[in-house]
Design a protein around this motif. Structure first.
Motif, mmCIF file in Angstrom:
data_model
loop_
_atom_site.group_PDB
_atom_site.id
_atom_site.type_symbol
_atom_site.label_atom_id
_atom_site.label_comp_id
_atom_site.label_asym_id
_atom_site.label_seq_id
_atom_site.Cartn_x
_atom_site.Cartn_y
_atom_site.Cartn_z
ATOM 1 N N CYS A 54 6.491 5.606 -13.113
ATOM 2 C CA CYS A 54 6.652 6.986 -12.637
ATOM 3 C C CYS A 54 5.352 7.575 -12.089
ATOM 4 C CB CYS A 54 7.142 7.887 -13.771
ATOM 5 S SG CYS A 54 8.790 7.477 -14.334
ATOM 6 N N ARG A 55 4.275 6.828 -12.252
ATOM 7 C CA ARG A 55 2.962 7.325 -11.824
ATOM 8 C C ARG A 55 2.944 7.563 -10.319
ATOM 9 N NH1 ARG A 55 -2.005 7.055 -14.343
ATOM 10 N NH2 ARG A 55 -1.076 5.737 -15.927
ATOM 11 N N VAL A 56 2.381 8.677 -9.926
ATOM 12 C CA VAL A 56 2.267 9.032 -8.525
ATOM 13 C C VAL A 56 0.788 8.973 -8.159
ATOM 14 C CG1 VAL A 56 2.594 10.852 -6.815
ATOM 15 C CG2 VAL A 56 4.268 10.532 -8.654
ATOM 16 N N SER A 57 0.475 8.231 -7.126
ATOM 17 C CA SER A 57 -0.903 8.139 -6.669
ATOM 18 C C SER A 57 -1.173 9.257 -5.683
ATOM 19 C CB SER A 57 -1.160 6.797 -6.000
ATOM 20 O OG SER A 57 -0.981 5.748 -6.912
ATOM 21 N N ILE A 58 -2.298 9.898 -5.843
ATOM 22 C CA ILE A 58 -2.691 10.959 -4.929
ATOM 23 C C ILE A 58 -3.898 10.461 -4.158
ATOM 24 C CG2 ILE A 58 -3.532 13.314 -4.711
ATOM 25 C CD1 ILE A 58 -2.079 13.901 -7.346
ATOM 26 N N SER A 59 -3.757 10.412 -2.849
ATOM 27 C CA SER A 59 -4.881 9.969 -2.035
ATOM 28 C C SER A 59 -5.464 11.182 -1.325
ATOM 29 C CB SER A 59 -4.425 8.927 -1.013
ATOM 30 O OG SER A 59 -3.428 9.460 -0.181
ATOM 31 N N LYS A 60 -6.764 11.162 -1.139
ATOM 32 C CA LYS A 60 -7.445 12.273 -0.452
ATOM 33 C C LYS A 60 -7.209 12.152 1.045
ATOM 34 C CE LYS A 60 -11.074 12.927 -3.825
ATOM 35 N NZ LYS A 60 -12.507 13.014 -4.051
ATOM 36 N N SER A 61 -6.864 13.258 1.653
ATOM 37 C CA SER A 61 -6.696 13.302 3.101
ATOM 38 C C SER A 61 -8.053 13.533 3.751
ATOM 39 C CB SER A 61 -5.752 14.420 3.502
ATOM 40 O OG SER A 61 -4.504 14.216 2.930
ATOM 41 N N GLU A 62 -8.255 12.882 4.833
ATOM 42 C CA GLU A 62 -9.542 13.066 5.527
ATOM 43 C C GLU A 62 -9.391 14.061 6.638
ATOM 44 O OE1 GLU A 62 -12.124 9.626 5.959
ATOM 45 O OE2 GLU A 62 -10.365 8.523 5.303
#
Length: 71
Positions: free
Chosen positions: A63-71
């Motif tokens: 269920c883990r959601v990865s959050i990536s930084k937007s550039e």
């Protein structure tokens, strides 16, 4: 019937639907739906459904959601 040490340690870690619901902060009906939809691995022993701590951990990880930084 003789039970091996590894089988006994797994059996000690088996949780009921109620235990899983309490651990995850969900209602029992939701846990039954997760089992029915094969989203939560489980063991059936007769009419009883049991879940190991490892299976709960695997479900939480799925269920883990990865959050990536937007550039």
């Amino acid at each position: 019937m003789k039970v091996s040490l590894s089988t006994r340690s797994v059996m000690d870690k088996l949780m009921s639907i109620k235990d899983v619901a309490e651990r995850l902060g969900l209602c029992e009906k939701t846990v039954y739906h997760l089992v029915r939809d094969v989203k939560l691995a489980h063991v059936r022993m007769g009419k009883k459904i049991r879940v190991t701590e490892e299976q709960v951990a695997a479900y939480v990880e799925s269920c883990r959601v990865s959050i990536s930084k937007s550039e």
